[in-house]
Design a protein around this motif. Structure first.
Motif, short mmCIF file in Angstrom:
data_model
loop_
_atom_site.label_atom_id
_atom_site.label_comp_id
_atom_site.label_asym_id
_atom_site.label_seq_id
_atom_site.Cartn_x
_atom_site.Cartn_y
_atom_site.Cartn_z
N SER A 110 0.81 -1.22 0.00
CA SER A 110 0.00 0.00 0.00
C SER A 110 0.84 1.27 0.00
N HIS A 166 -0.84 -4.90 -2.88
CA HIS A 166 -1.88 -4.01 -2.35
C HIS A 166 -1.57 -2.54 -2.67
N SER A 200 -2.41 0.16 -5.52
CA SER A 200 -3.19 0.47 -6.72
C SER A 200 -2.40 1.43 -7.62
N HIS A 201 -2.32 1.11 -8.91
CA HIS A 201 -1.63 2.00 -9.84
C HIS A 201 -2.09 1.70 -11.27
N GLU A 231 -4.11 -9.02 -13.20
CA GLU A 231 -4.90 -7.80 -13.11
C GLU A 231 -6.35 -8.05 -12.71
N TRP A 290 -7.63 -7.15 -9.23
CA TRP A 290 -8.01 -5.78 -8.95
C TRP A 290 -9.26 -5.37 -9.74
N ASP A 291 -9.40 -5.89 -10.94
CA ASP A 291 -10.51 -5.50 -11.81
C ASP A 291 -11.11 -6.78 -12.42
#
Length: 474
Positions: free
Chosen positions: A295, A319, A321-322, A374, A377-378
């Motif tokens: 993070s 953890h 996000s980018h 990926e 995350w999505d």
């Protein structure tokens, strides 16, 4: 010759000290093996302790005490103590190098709930702390208030102490004694609370001659504690040239990290809220070998990696996000600056899969790869596993055979089959997958078939990455 054989056996078994099952299986080989293994297992009896074994361990501990003490507890409530009258084969307590008072507290509170436990605690402490024991590691419980330094033999018992773990809301009297016995420590782990933090802990930090390993673990972040955080960090100035391993679970409040010129391992964890971490801008750690972050802004981590000089061999980033650009830049920073990389955990976005190929070609010492796909995350993203597995089989260095894959939707059987078929002839792979939901046993059965063929050596699936040790393949 027998002396030489014993020494060789000892060196071999020392290599297995993290493998409890193997050590247990070797105890019954013969008397020599048993005499070597028992001290290894008892050097840290708390390491694998489970609540269901509390009574067993307590019996062994109390078996070293006087019969008068045991008689005081020989009633129906504590009938499990009957086994403690048997004389132990070894003086197990003398083998202990780790004294974990946190675990001892939990053990006593669990077995004697509702009873006055101070007498029991005092007896156990006196069994462990005396002139016949020598501890290297000491773990203290939350709000520790016992003056352990006053126990007869404590000075000699803790004279070789190398590691201390404690909370900073420790009692003043206990802290005074702790400062006396911790002059030799090289590793310090501090749990920092929301309130009642003892500012005297600074003396404990400054007393040792050389602290090389420091961990500041903030339990719950509070803005009103910022002055305290600053004081703690500044107290490390004395040890700046010696600190090689540092962990912190919040954004530093000062520029103290810029002083750690010989840092080899850095662990950063933004546990509570996303912050800028701009205090790390433009820092250079030329000796850095290990970077672990959770993070923490990807730009900050990219700059840290870009400012290293080739010694980094372990990188774990999760953890965080980018976007695609940030993901591409950090992958490039890794393969341009980390030729000696051995272990990597990182998110690879779909658009940057070709960068994975460049990384595999550049990092020829890579031994373990943990890919976060990926779709974790999505969930709307579809992974082209055929392409990913083609790159892995085509471009992986000879040294790479340990894989962990974290995905939301598992690859199709056809994709896995392609991966394994193309891997044939290489070192059998160790494979672990992380998926929050498992659907059926088809994938498991497929992988089992490739284990039979010798293409997969071992396979495990975990429902959470938090229970999957990052760079450990069993």
């Amino acid at each position: 010759m027998s002396k030489l054989n014993r020494d060789i056996i000892y060196l071999i078994l020392q290599e297995l000290q993290e493998d409890k099952k193997s050590l247990y299986s070797c105890i019954s080989v013969d008397k020599t093996w048993c005499e070597i293994i028992i001290p290894i297992l008892w050097s840290n009896p708390w390491k694998y302790l489970k609540i269901e074994n509390y009574k067993l361990l307590f019996n062994v501990i109390i078996s070293h005490s006087s019969n008068n003490f045991k008689n005081n507890f020989s009633n129906q409530k504590f009938n499990f103590l009957k086994d403690s009258y048997q004389k132990p084969l070894f003086n197990y307590l003398n083998f202990c190098k780790h004294l974990n008072l946190s675990e001892i507290n939990r053990l006593i509170n669990s077995l004697f709930e509702g009873y006055e436990i101070s007498t029991i605690r005092n007896e156990i402490l006196n069994l462990f702390v005396n002139e016949n024991t020598k501890f290297t590691h000491l773990y203290l419980p939350y709000r520790f208030d016992y003056q352990i330094h006053l126990i007869p033999g404590a000075e000699k018992c803790f004279s070789d102490l190398k590691f201390l773990s404690c909370s900073v809301n420790i009692n003043d009297n206990a802290l005074t004694g702790l400062v006396e016995i911790c002059k030799s420590i090289k590793e310090l782990e501090l749990f920092i609370e929301v309130q009642n933090n003892n500012y005297g802990i600074v003396q404990l930090i400054e007393t040792p001659k050389k602290l090389s390993n420091v961990r500041f673990l903030i339990e719950t972040y509070s803005e009103r504690n910022e002055p305290f955080y600053e004081i703690l960090e500044k107290s490390l100035i004395k040890h700046a040239n010696h600190i090689q391993y540092f962990k912190i679970t919040k954004q530093p409040s000062t520029k103290i990290l810029s002083s750690f010129v010989n840092l080899k391992s850095l662990e950063l964890f933004d546990k509570y809220r996303p912050l800028s971490w701009d205090c790390l801008d433009n820092l250079s750690f030329p000796s850095l070998q290990s970077l672990k972050a959770r993070s923490v802004p990807i730009k900050v981590l990219t700059n840290i990696i870009a400012n290293t000089v080739g010694y980094l061999d372990e990188i774990k980033i999760d953890h965080t996000s980018h976007n695609e650009i940030g993901n591409k830049l950090i992958i490039q920073a890794i393969y341009k600056n980390c030729p000696n990389l051995k272990f990597l955990k990182l998110l690879f976005k779909n658009s940057n899969i070709l960068e994975l190929e460049k990384l595999l070609i550049s990092c020829q010492h890579l031994n373990g790869l943990f890919i976060i796909f990926e779709d974790v995350w999505d969930v709307s993203v579809t992974i082209d596993y055929n392409h990913v597995f083609e790159i892995l089989t085509k471009s992986s260095p000879i040294s790479l055979f340990k894989f962990k894959f974290h995905y939301n939707r598992e690859p199709k059987l056809k994709s896995f089959r392609l991966f394994f078929d193309n891997w044939e002839g290489r070192h059998p792979m160790l494979l672990q997958t992380v998926q929050y939901r498992r659907y059926g046993n088809e994938h498991f059965n497929l992988i089992e078939s490739y284990k039979t063929k010798g293409i997969v050596e071992k396979y495990d699936n975990f429902l959470s990455e938090d229970i999957c040790e990052v760079f450990k393949w069993v």
